[in-house]
Design a protein around this motif. Structure first.
Motif: not given
Length: 521
Positions: A292-297, A302-304, A339-341, A350-351
């Protein structure tokens, strides 16, 4: 002459027959046709003249079934908004069954009538407020409607706008206007929202006993340093604090080192962690925390965080959650660019998030349809209106829980299914048997051990032989499906109704009940 023992099977089959003319369908509304009412009124689309007969029908059961019909235009269902029976209005408010993942909204006039009604109806089973509550939970109110409620002329709707449309989204001027609203109920609702954002008020009102109310407060509302410190000292409500965006940062740091990995995982998902703390969590001994820490830089919002929360663990809990509205301008979700990223991320999580976004550009849809992660492809099929038909079909085969939703999608393939006629799953065989492009009827499926498959095979458009259909109509195992076969001529359908004892129409049905003309005219 007494009705045939196969009458009920014939009636249900005729009700489902897509080629049945209006006069045949209207005859089914006679009391003798009661066994067919649910199929006719709730489980198919209907011609306009049949709709007229249904909404004016004297039997509540007919109107109530139509109020739940997922196949007709919501405006047609909305004609029942002034029905005298509260159970009919409640069925309209609660929405189609099975509940669609992305229900079509009711017209604004219908929504307003249901939300502002003073009386429920003649049954005495439900109150007007209970019916309004059914509508609010049904997802038939579009987000665009909620956005304007805080300025609606009706005070009851302004209260709903304050309570349900998101106080935090309102600007200072609008909040001030609501706090000074001429209606006392609106002023009280606005004052409650102000109090919800006051951590001192929460500290004074926080119940000591454990329970849903306490957890809700500590998960969603601002907390004082004193409250956070007390929870940390007692080792209670730490999951709530770890995901509360208002938790003081000193408490967030301590929660990041809590012995419970689920607490640390919630901290790793937060939008307010700094780079140092996130790096520490990326080295956590627990894999779920590290992931969870590495998946989202950073930076993150908060929405993400919420978008990722909606898919984490989806592969383990075959999700049937609501589909968000495709117009991101009406939602509080992340920006389209995020979302596109995500669609190009190395992380499958994330995909999956990207595949869940119904407004993802078509070129990225094509890429995700070929994704090596099956959960990405399945989420794409369930969520995106442009998912390729082959992806939707593969998800139908692989995800039984998603089938009711997938069958409502225009991209769900109905032809080219010959290769599935011998599939192990009877629901898949039934879908293949109904393929109108088959050059030969699936005769072997007429004796299938599963009733659904036999019914689909007997109703198959590829089955055109009159003698074969006549034999199937006389067989209890296939009579219902054969009566639903679109190759049966109207003359034969009328004969079956005669044999079932359904009276012929001696004149066009009456379709004028004054109460049904009120409200929307």
């Amino acid at each position: 002459m007494s009705p045939s023992p196969l009458s009920e099977s014939w009636l249900r089959g005729i009700a489902a027959n897509p080629a049945a003319p209006s006069d045949v369908l209207i005859r089914l509304l006679d009391p003798v046709g009661r066994p067919a009412w649910r199929v006719l009124c709730e489980e198919r689309d209907l011609p306009a003249d049949v709709v007229d007969a249904v909404v004016a029908h004297p039997e509540r059961a007919v109107r109530r079934a139509f109020a739940r019909n997922p196949h007709v235009d919501p405006a047609q269902r909305g004609r029942l908004v002034s029905d005298p029976a509260d159970l009919v209005r409640a069925s309209l408010a609660s929405g189609p069954r099975p509940r669609p993942r992305r229900p079509r909204p009711l017209p604004d006039a219908v929504i307003e009538t249901l939300l502002t009604a003073e009386e429920a109806g003649e049954d005495g089973m439900l109150t007007a407020d209970e019916i309004a509550g059914e509508l609010i939970s049904s997802r038939q109110i579009p987000l665009s409607y909620w956005r304007g409620l805080s300025e609606h002329p009706h005070p009851r709707l302004r209260v709903m706008g304050v309570n349900n449309a998101g106080w935090r989204r309102l600007g200072p001027a609008r909040r001030a206007a609501l706090l000074a609203d001429p209606d006392p109920a609106v002023r009280a609702a606005a004052a409650r929202r102000v109090r919800d954002l006051d951590p001192v008020a929460l500290e004074a009102e926080l119940p000591e006993e454990n329970g849903h109310f306490r957890r809700g407060l500590l998960t969603n509302h601002p907390v004082t340093d004193t409250v956070a410190e007390a929870c940390l000292a007692a080792g209670r409500d730490l999951w709530s604090l770890a995901q509360n965006r208002h938790t003081p940062y000193f408490a967030v740091v301590r929660l990041a080192r809590d012995p419970d990995p689920e607490v640390r995982e919630r901290v790793a998902a937060r939008a307010d962690v700094d780079a140092a703390l996130l790096a520490e969590l990326a080295e956590d001994p627990e894999e779920s925390v590290r992931n969870r820490a590495v998946v989202h830089p950073l930076p993150r919002t908060w929405a993400e965080r919420s978008a990722i929360d909606s898919v984490v663990g989806w592969h383990a809990v075959d999700c049937d959650c609501p589909i968000p509205e495709p117009d991101s301008s009406l939602s509080d979700g992340p920006d389209a660019s995020w979302y596109e990223a995500c669609a190009g991320s190395e992380h499958a999580v994330l995909r999956r998030v990207a595949a869940s976004h119904p407004a993802l550009p078509v070129e990225l849809v094509a890429r995700l349809a070929e994704d090596p992660d099956p959960e990405v492809r399945h989420r794409l099929a369930c969520h995106h209106p442009l998912a390729p038909p082959e992806t939707v079909l593969a998800t139908f085969v692989a995800r039984p829980r998603q089938r009711p939703h997938l069958l409502t999608l225009p991209g769900m393939p109905r032809t080219g299914l010959r290769h599935l006629l011998d599939h192990d799953d009877p629901e898949v065989r039934a879908l293949a048997a109904a393929d109108p492009s088959l050059d030969q009827a699936p005769a072997r499926l007429l004796t299938d051990p599963d009733e659904r498959v036999r019914r689909a095979a007997a109703a198959a458009p590829a089955l055109r032989d009159a003698a074969a259909l006549a034999a199937l109509l006389d067989d209890p195992a296939t009579a219902e499906g054969a009566a639903a076969n679109p190759n049966l001529p109207a003359r034969r359908l009328r004969e079956l109704l005669d044999l079932a004892g359904v009276p012929a129409l001696d004149r066009p049905p009456a379709v004028t009940l004054p109460h049904l003309q009120e409200g929307l005219s």
